[in-house]
Design a protein around this motif. Structure first.
Motif, PDB file in Angstrom:
ATOM      1  N   ASP A   1       0.877  -1.248   0.064  1.00 44.19           N
ATOM      2  CA  ASP A   1       0.039   0.152  -0.067  1.00 44.19           C
ATOM      3  C   ASP A   1       0.825   1.202  -0.019  1.00 44.19           C
ATOM      4  O   ASP A   1       0.470   2.324  -0.463  1.00 44.19           O
ATOM      5  N   ASP A   2       1.903   1.138   0.653  1.00 51.72           N
ATOM      6  CA  ASP A   2       3.038   2.277   0.389  1.00 51.72           C
ATOM      7  C   ASP A   2       3.402   2.600  -0.883  1.00 51.72           C
ATOM      8  O   ASP A   2       3.405   1.758  -1.952  1.00 51.72           O
ATOM      9  N   ASP A   3       3.567   3.985  -1.090  1.00 50.62           N
ATOM     10  CA  ASP A   3       3.955   4.369  -2.645  1.00 50.62           C
ATOM     11  C   ASP A   3       5.522   4.018  -2.536  1.00 50.62           C
ATOM     12  O   ASP A   3       6.457   5.038  -2.532  1.00 50.62           O
ATOM     13  N   ARG A   4       5.927   2.825  -2.556  1.00 56.53           N
ATOM     14  CA  ARG A   4       7.435   2.510  -3.029  1.00 56.53           C
ATOM     15  C   ARG A   4       8.115   2.998  -3.968  1.00 56.53           C
ATOM     16  O   ARG A   4       9.367   3.433  -3.970  1.00 56.53           O
ATOM     17  N   LYS A   5       7.356   3.123  -5.098  1.00 58.39           N
ATOM     18  CA  LYS A   5       7.938   3.636  -6.331  1.00 58.39           C
ATOM     19  C   LYS A   5       8.575   4.973  -6.290  1.00 58.39           C
ATOM     20  O   LYS A   5       9.534   5.179  -6.532  1.00 58.39           O
ATOM     21  N   GLU A   6       7.867   5.793  -5.742  1.00 56.24           N
ATOM     22  CA  GLU A   6       8.131   7.116  -5.557  1.00 56.24           C
ATOM     23  C   GLU A   6       9.240   7.276  -4.379  1.00 56.24           C
ATOM     24  O   GLU A   6      10.161   8.045  -4.779  1.00 56.24           O
ATOM     25  N   MET A   7       8.991   6.529  -3.340  1.00 55.68           N
ATOM     26  CA  MET A   7      10.033   6.566  -2.275  1.00 55.68           C
ATOM     27  C   MET A   7      11.339   6.203  -2.856  1.00 55.68           C
ATOM     28  O   MET A   7      12.518   6.514  -2.440  1.00 55.68           O
ATOM     29  N   TRP A   8      11.263   4.810  -3.718  1.00 60.01           N
ATOM     30  CA  TRP A   8      12.895   4.535  -4.117  1.00 60.01           C
ATOM     31  C   TRP A   8      13.438   5.394  -4.977  1.00 60.01           C
ATOM     32  O   TRP A   8      14.453   5.656  -5.109  1.00 60.01           O
ATOM     33  N   MET A   9      12.674   6.232  -5.893  1.00 63.14           N
ATOM     34  CA  MET A   9      12.950   6.969  -6.956  1.00 63.14           C
ATOM     35  C   MET A   9      13.742   7.998  -6.256  1.00 63.14           C
ATOM     36  O   MET A   9      14.698   8.698  -6.604  1.00 63.14           O
ATOM     37  N   ASP A  10      13.119   8.608  -5.124  1.00 67.30           N
ATOM     38  CA  ASP A  10      13.494   9.849  -4.163  1.00 67.30           C
ATOM     39  C   ASP A  10      14.828   9.414  -3.602  1.00 67.30           C
ATOM     40  O   ASP A  10      15.563  10.286  -3.508  1.00 67.30           O
ATOM     41  N   ASP A  11      14.783   8.057  -3.104  1.00 64.60           N
ATOM     42  CA  ASP A  11      16.262   7.824  -2.374  1.00 64.60           C
ATOM     43  C   ASP A  11      17.303   7.582  -3.410  1.00 64.60           C
ATOM     44  O   ASP A  11      18.437   7.942  -3.139  1.00 64.60           O
ATOM     45  N   ALA A  12      17.099   7.131  -4.636  1.00 65.99           N
ATOM     46  CA  ALA A  12      18.127   7.284  -5.732  1.00 65.99           C
ATOM     47  C   ALA A  12      18.506   8.643  -6.231  1.00 65.99           C
ATOM     48  O   ALA A  12      19.652   8.826  -6.217  1.00 65.99           O
ATOM     49  N   LYS A  13      17.458   9.435  -6.285  1.00 65.98           N
ATOM     50  CA  LYS A  13      17.947  10.991  -6.668  1.00 65.98           C
ATOM     51  C   LYS A  13      18.867  11.669  -5.569  1.00 65.98           C
ATOM     52  O   LYS A  13      19.651  12.223  -5.746  1.00 65.98           O
ATOM     53  N   GLY A  14      18.477  11.139  -4.295  1.00 65.54           N
ATOM     54  CA  GLY A  14      19.287  11.805  -3.093  1.00 65.54           C
ATOM     55  C   GLY A  14      20.625  10.998  -3.293  1.00 65.54           C
ATOM     56  O   GLY A  14      21.613  11.855  -2.991  1.00 65.54           O
ATOM     57  N   SER A  15      20.852   9.862  -3.473  1.00 69.57           N
ATOM     58  CA  SER A  15      22.113   9.368  -3.632  1.00 69.57           C
ATOM     59  C   SER A  15      23.060   9.964  -4.944  1.00 69.57           C
ATOM     60  O   SER A  15      24.055  10.254  -4.920  1.00 69.57           O
ATOM     61  N   ILE A  16      22.131  10.122  -5.946  1.00 67.83           N
ATOM     62  CA  ILE A  16      22.936  10.875  -7.103  1.00 67.83           C
ATOM     63  C   ILE A  16      23.319  12.224  -6.594  1.00 67.83           C
ATOM     64  O   ILE A  16      24.391  12.666  -7.150  1.00 67.83           O
ATOM     65  N   ASN A  17      22.494  13.043  -6.194  1.00 66.65           N
ATOM     66  CA  ASN A  17      22.949  14.305  -5.677  1.00 66.65           C
ATOM     67  C   ASN A  17      24.057  14.416  -4.725  1.00 66.65           C
ATOM     68  O   ASN A  17      24.832  15.315  -4.627  1.00 66.65           O
ATOM     69  N   ARG A  18      24.261  13.196  -3.789  1.00 72.51           N
ATOM     70  CA  ARG A  18      25.521  13.172  -2.891  1.00 72.51           C
ATOM     71  C   ARG A  18      26.669  12.492  -3.529  1.00 72.51           C
ATOM     72  O   ARG A  18      27.558  12.416  -3.006  1.00 72.51           O
TER      73      ARG A  18
END
Length: 964
Positions: free
Chosen positions: A562-579
Motif C-alpha cells: 500500500d505504501d508508495d514504494r515506487k516514488e519513495m525509492w526513486m527519491d532515495d536514488a535521486k538523493g544518492s545521485i545528488n550526494r
C-alpha cells in the motif's frame, strides 16, 4: 449670613456628580437632559450681558479711545475680557458671593480703624495711623498715635479708600506707562513722514518665533563650541593612565602628569615607519645595486601581530579585575583560573599566566582541565613534571595519561607510560586504542586487542580493529564472537559482509539477508535511511558488492504494497545521485526494477543515470533490459537504435526487432528512414517511406516524405506528394506551409500566395502559417497586404505574442516607428507578461539609455521567461559586465534547455569572452539536450539545405550567421 442653611441642607449645584473628585464616573439619562430645546435667543443674550455689566458696575462706553484701551486690558483682570459671555445662574451666584465677601472685608477694615483709646472719655478713639504718608498730614507727636474726636462715618471710610486706590493707580500708571502713551510722541512725529518714505519702508519680520520657518531657523543655528568640549571629545576614545614611582599603573601621579600610552605608541609607529621608508629608499638608490630587504608595511604588521597591538588595553584590565574577583570569591572553581591564565597569555605575559595556573592547580587539584592547561603553558621538561604531579593527584584521568604519553619523545617511553596507565585504568577504551596504535608489530597489536576485547567486550571499535588485523579465517571467528557480545550492532554484520567480499565470497554468502533476520529478532533493525547511508559509506570505501548487498537486503524491509514504494525509492536514488553515490543509486534502481518490472519511469531514470554517469556498455545493457521488459514502448527502441548509430548494421537489427514488436509504428518507420538517410542510402530511405505511406498512412509520414524529397532537391516530386497528402489530410497545417514554401522555391509567388491563403482558411489557428503568408507579402513589397494579413491573423488568434511582434516589426521595417510604438503599447496592455514583446520593445523600439529601466520593469511584470533573460544578458554584455551577463545566460538555460536561440547567444558570447574549455563544455551540453525551438534556430534547422547537419553544426551556424 446667619440665615443661610448649613452645608448638608443646601441643594446641590447644577451638573453636580457625587464622588467625581474621588474618581467616580457619573452618567446621565434622557430624563436628566430633559426635552430638546433651542439655545438662547439674541435678545436673551443681550439682556444677560446688560445684567452682568450692571452687577459689575460697568457702563458701556461708546468712546473709540475707551475701546482701544480695552483692547490692551490686563489679562489678569477679567473686566471686559468675558463681558461677551453668557451670564448663567452659577455666574450670578458667584458674583453675589464675592460681593458679600467685599462687604464683609470692608466692615472688618472699619472695625480695625476704630481702636479704643487709653480709657479717654468723650468717645476719644486712638488708633495707629494705617494710611500711607503721601495721602495724609503728618501724625501728631504723641508717640506715633493720632487722636480723633468722634468715629468717622462709613462714607468717610469709603472716600478714604477710593482716594487711596486712585492714588495707587495713578502712581502705578506713572511708573508703568502704557505702550500707547510711550509711543505718543513718536506717533505725533509720524505726521512729517511723506508718502514716498512710507512706500520705501521695509517689510516687517516675524519676530514672534511662532511660525514653522522661525522654529526651523532657530534649530539650524550654530554656536561656538567651547575648547573643553572639543578636548573631551578628543580624549573620549583614548586610553589614559598614570604611572607611579614604583612602576605600577595608577590614576594619577603625584605631580599631576598623565602618561598617554596610545599617543606614545602611535608616535613610535610613526617614527619607525618613517625610518623604515628612509632606509628602503636609501637602499634602493645605492650604487651597489643591492635591493633593500626591509618591507616597512610587512615589518609593522609583524610587530603588530607579535605585540597584540589590536587588543584594547582597557578591556584586558577590566577582564583581569573581573577574573581576579571570580578567583578570590571562589578559588575552587577551575574555569576561573583557566580563563585568567589564558587572559594573561593573550596579553603577552606568559610568566604571570604560569604563576596563576600553578596557584589554580593548588586550589583545584582534582580538575584535569586545569592540569592540562598548566601542561600546555609550560615547556616539555616542566610539562613532564607537572604531568607527574597531575597523575599523582588524578590517577584515574585518561586525558592526563594520554597527555603525559604525548610529552615523551621516543616510542619506548610512550609505551611505558601507556602501560602504566592501563595498570590504573584497565577498562579504558581510549588507552587501549593508544596502546595498539603505538605497536609496530602486528602480532603484538593482535595480542593487545585480544586482551582489550576480553576486558571491554562492549567496545565495537576494538572488535572491528581485531577483526581487521586477524587472518580471514580468524576474522570470521572474531566477528561471530563479537555478534554474541553485541547482538544489536549492525556494523558487525556489515564488516562480515565486507570480509566476505575481500575473500571473493560476497556474491555467494547471504550475509546481509542473515543480518536482517537476526536484527529483526533482536528488535534492533535500523531505518532504511541508515542502511542507505551505510551502503554509501561502503561505496566510498570501494566495497561495491557489499553496497549492492545492503540495498538488496534492506531497501524493501518494512514496506507494504500500500505504501508508495515506487516514488519513495526513486527519491532515495535521486538523493544518492545528488550526494555523488552513483553505485548506490544504481543498486536502488536495480532493486526497484525487480519489484516493478515494467515501469517505464524507473527505466527512463536508470537510462538517464547511465547516460550521465555510466559507460557506453552500461547504457546499452540498461536499454536492452528496457526493450525486453517494455517491448511496446517504442521510445526505448529508438534510444537503443540511436545509441547504435555508429554501427549501422546493428542499428538496422535493432529497428528490425522493433518492427516485429511494434508493426506499422510511425516513429519506428521514421527512425529507420533517418538512419538510412544519414547513412547516405537515399533509395533505401525512399523505399522505406513508400512502404510507410502504404502501411502507416499518417500525416507525419507524408510530411517526412515531402521533407525528404525537398532535402534531395526534387521539388517537383515534393510538390506532387504534398498535393496528394493535402487531399488526404486537408487540416495538416505543415503540409500547407510546405506547399507554399515549395512554390516559393520554384519562384511561383502567386501559387505560393494561393497556398497560404487556402491554408489559413483551412487552419486559421496556425500562427506559423500566418507568419509565412505575411512575410511573403512583405518580400513582394506589398506592406499594406502584409499588414492586412496580420490583422486577420490577430482576429483568428487574438492573444498571440508572435503575431503582435511580427506586426510591430512590419511597421518598424517600413519606418513607421510611431505606429510601431502605438501597437506595442496595445500589445502590452493585452499581454503584459509576454517576454517576446518586452524584448522587442527594449532592443528595437526604445533608446539605449532607457533599456535598463524598461528591463527592470519587465522583470517585475513577467514571470521567468528565457527570451527576457537572454535580453538582460545581452544588455549586460553590451555594457561589458561579462560576469553578470554569463550568469543571466546560465539562468536562461536552466529555465528552458529546449530553446536553441539561448544556446546560440551564449555560444556567441563565449566565442568572444570565454575560454576554449568553456566553449567545448557548452557544445557538449547543447548536443546532449538537443534543442528544437527558437526563432533563429528553426530557420537554420528546418532549412532543406541544412539537412543532415547535427546539433553542433546548427549551433555554430546560428551563432555566427543568424544572430545580430
Amino acid at each position: 449670613m446667619a440665615s443661610r442653611r448649613d452645608f448638608l441642607s443646601q441643594p446641590a449645584p447644577e451638573n453636580y456628580v457625587a464622588g467625581l473628585g474621588r474618581g467616580a464616573t457619573g452618567f446621565t439619562t434622557r430624563s436628566d437632559l430633559g426635552p430638546a430645546r433651542e439655545g438662547p435667543s439674541e435678545d436673551q443674550i443681550k439682556a444677560a450681558v446688560a445684567k452682568r455689566s450692571a452687577q459689575l458696575g460697568l457702563t458701556e462706553s461708546k468712546d473709540d479711545d475707551n475701546e482701544d484701551e480695552n483692547r490692551y486690558q490686563d489679562p489678569d483682570n477679567e473686566v471686559g475680557l468675558f463681558s461677551g459671555g453668557i451670564y448663567e445662574k452659577d455666574d450670578e451666584e458667584a458674583d453675589r458671593i464675592w460681593q458679600e465677601v467685599d462687604e464683609r472685608m470692608a466692615k472688618r477694615r472699619q472695625k480695625q480703624r476704630s481702636v479704643i483709646s487709653y480709657s479717654l472719655p468723650l468717645h476719644v478713639h486712638l488708633h495707629r495711623h494705617r494710611l500711607p504718608r503721601p495721602f495724609h498730614s503728618p501724625p501728631a507727636q504723641t508717640s506715633g498715635l493720632s487722636v480723633e474726636i468722634d468715629e468717622p462715618s462709613t462714607d468717610q471710610h469709603y472716600s478714604h479708600r477710593e482716594a487711596r486706590e486712585k492714588a495707587d493707580r495713578e502712581e502705578y500708571e506713572r511708573q508703568n506707562p502704557k505702550i500707547q502713551q510711550q509711543f505718543a510722541g513718536l506717533k505725533r512725529a509720524l505726521e512729517t513722514v511723506t508718502d514716498e518714505e512710507w512706500a520705501n519702508l521695509p517689510d516687517p519680520k516675524d519676530l514672534t518665533g511662532r511660525t514653522k520657518r522661525a522654529r526651523q531657523a532657530r534649530m539650524e543655528r550654530f554656536y561656538a563650541v567651547p575648547d573643553s568640549v572639543l578636548a573631551a571629545a578628543r580624549d573620549a576614545g583614548q586610553f589614559g593612565t598614570t604611572v607611579a614611582d614604583d612602576g605600577t599603573a595608577t590614576e594619577g601621579n603625584k605631580d599631576g602628569t598623565v602618561t598617554d600610552f596610545a599617543k606614545i605608541g602611535a608616535a613610535r609607529d610613526k617614527v619607525l615607519r618613517a625610518r623604515l621608508e628612509q632606509e628602503s629608499h636609501s637602499s634602493g638608490t645605492a650604487t651597489s645595486g643591492s635591493a633593500s630587504t626591509i618591507d616597512p608595511k610587512g615589518y609593522l604588521t609583524s610587530l603588530s601581530n607579535m605585540q597584540g597591538a589590536d587588543q584594547n588595553i582597557g578591556d584586558i584590565e577590566q577582564f583581569r579585575k573581573m577574573l581576579k574577583s571570580a578567583v578570590d570569591s571562589n578559588p575552587k572553581q577551575a574555569a576561573s583560573w583557566i580563563a585568567a591564565a589564558r587572559l594573561e597569555t593573550h596579553a603577552g605575559k606568559p610568566v604571570a599566566a604560569r604563576n596563576l595556573i600553578s596557584k589554580g592547580c593548588q586550589h583545584c587539584p582534582k580538575s584535569e582541565d586545569i592540569w592540562l592547561e598548566n601542561i600546555h603553558l609550560n615547556d616539555n621538561r616542566n610539562g613532564k613534571i607537572i604531568a607527574a604531579q597531575a597523575i599523582q593527584a588524578n590517577p584515574q584521568s585518561v586525558k592526563l595519561w594520554v597527555e603525559a604519553m604525548k610529552l615523551e619523545n621516543d616510542p619506548r617511553s610512550k609505551k611505558k607510560v601507556i602501560r602504566r596507565a592501563l595498570d590504573h585504568n584497565p577498562e579504558s577504551e581510549a588507552l587501549w586504542k593508544e596502546a595498539v596504535n603505538l605497536e609496530e608489530d602486528a602480532e603484538d597489536a593482535r595480542m593487545l586487542l585480544a586482551k582489550a576485547t576480553d576486558l571491554i567486550p562492549a567496545s565495537l571499535d576494538l572488535w572491528l580493529a581485531l577483526a581487521r588485523i586477524e587472518t580471514p579465517q580468524n576474522a570470521r571467528k572474531v566477528l561471530n564472537k563479537a555478534v554474541k557480545k553485541l547482538p544489536s550492532s549492525h556494523e558487525l554484520w556489515i564488516a562480515a559482509a565486507r570480509l566476505e567480499e575481500q575473500l571473493g565470497e560476497g556474491l555467494k554468502r547471504p550475509v546481509m539477508q542473515n543480518a536482517v533476520k537476526f536484527l529483526a529478532k533482536q528488535n534492533a533493525m535500523p531505518k532504511r535511511e541508515e542502511w542507505i547511508a551505510a551502503a554509501e559509506k561502503c561505496e566510498e570505501e570501494g566495497a561495491i558488492i557489499t553496497c549492492n548487498n545492503i540495498i538488496e537486503a534492506t531497501l524493501g524491509w518494512g514496506l507494504d504494497e500500500d505504501d508508495d514504494r515506487k516514488e519513495m525509492w526513486m527519491d532515495d536514488a535521486k538523493g544518492s545521485i545528488n550526494r555523488g553515490k552513483i553505485a548506490t543509486a544504481r543498486a536502488i534502481y536495480a532493486y526497484a526494477l525487480r519489484v516493478f518490472v515494467n515501469s517505464k519511469s524507473i527505466f527512463l531514470a536508470a537510462i538517464d543515470l547511465e547516460r550521465n554517469y555510466g559507460t557506453q556498455d552500461d547504457l546499452w545493457r540498461t536499454l536492452e533490459k528496457a526493450v525486453v521488459a517494455c517491448p511496446h514502448h517504442e521510445v526505448f527502441w529508438l534510444m537503443l537504435a540511436k545509441e547504435k548509430v555508429g554501427d549501422t548494421d546493428e542499428a538496422r537489427r535493432v529497428l528490425a526487432r522493433a518492427f516485429n514488436q511494434n508493426p506499422n509504428n510511425e516513429d519506428i518507420w521514421l527512425a529507420a528512414v533517418k538512419l538510412e538517410a544519414d547513412a547516405g542510402q537515399n533509395e533505401q530511405a525512399r523505399n522505406l517511406l513508400l512502404t510507410a505511406r502504404e502501411s502507416a498512412p499518417t500525416d507525419r509520414v507524408w510530411i517526412r516524405s515531402v521533407a525528404f524529397e525537398r532535402q534531395l532537391g526534387d521539388n517537383e516530386e515534393a510538390l506532387n506528394l504534398v498535393i496528394k497528402a493535402l487531399d488526404i489530410f486537408p487540416q495538416a497545417a505543415k503540409l500547407w506551409m510546405m506547399k507554399g514554401q515549395i512554390y516559393e522555391d520554384l519562384g511561383m509567388l502567386p501559387q505560393a500566395r494561393e497556398a497560404y491563403s487556402t491554408g489559413v482558411r483551412q487552419v486559421p489557428s496556425s500562427v506559423p502559417m500566418w507568419l509565412l503568408y505575411s512575410r511573403l507579402e512583405e518580400r513582394a513589397g506589398n506592406v499594406v497586404k502584409a499588414r492586412s494579413v496580420l490583422d486577420r491573423a490577430r482576429q483568428a488568434v487574438p492573444k498571440s505574442p508572435e503575431l503582435w511582434t511580427e506586426l510591430i516589426r512590419v511597421e518598424r521595417r517600413a519606418k513607421n516607428v510611431n505606429q510601431a510604438k502605438s501597437l506595442m503599447a496595445k500589445a502590452l496592455q493585452e499581454m503584459p507578461k509576454s517576454g517576446l514583446l518586452w524584448a522587442e520593445r527594449i532592443m528595437n523600439l526604445e533608446p539605449r539609455t532607457q533599456r535598463k529601466t524598461l528591463l527592470a520593469e519587465a522583470i517585475k511584470k513577467v514571470d521567468d521567461d528565457p527570451i527576457l533573460l537572454v535580453t538582460a544578458a545581452r544588455i549586460l554584455w553590451a555594457e561589458r559586465k561579462l560576469d553578470r551577463a554569463q550568469n543571466w545566460f546560465e539562468k536562461a538555460l536552466l529555465l528552458d534547455r529546449d530553446m536553441g536561440d539561448t544556446w546560440a547567444w551564449y555560444y556567441k558570447f563565449l566565442l568572444q569572452h570565454g575560454k576554449e574549455e568553456k566553449q567545448k563544455e557548452l557544445v557538449q551540453k547543447c548536443v546532449l539536450n538537443d534543442p528544437r525551438h527558437g526563432e533563429e534556430w528553426t530557420k537554420v534547422a528546418k532549412d532543406p539545405k541544412n539537412a543532415g547537419l547535427g546539433t553542433e553544426e546548427i549551433l555554430k551556424r546560428v551563432a555566427t550567421s543568424q544572430l545580430t
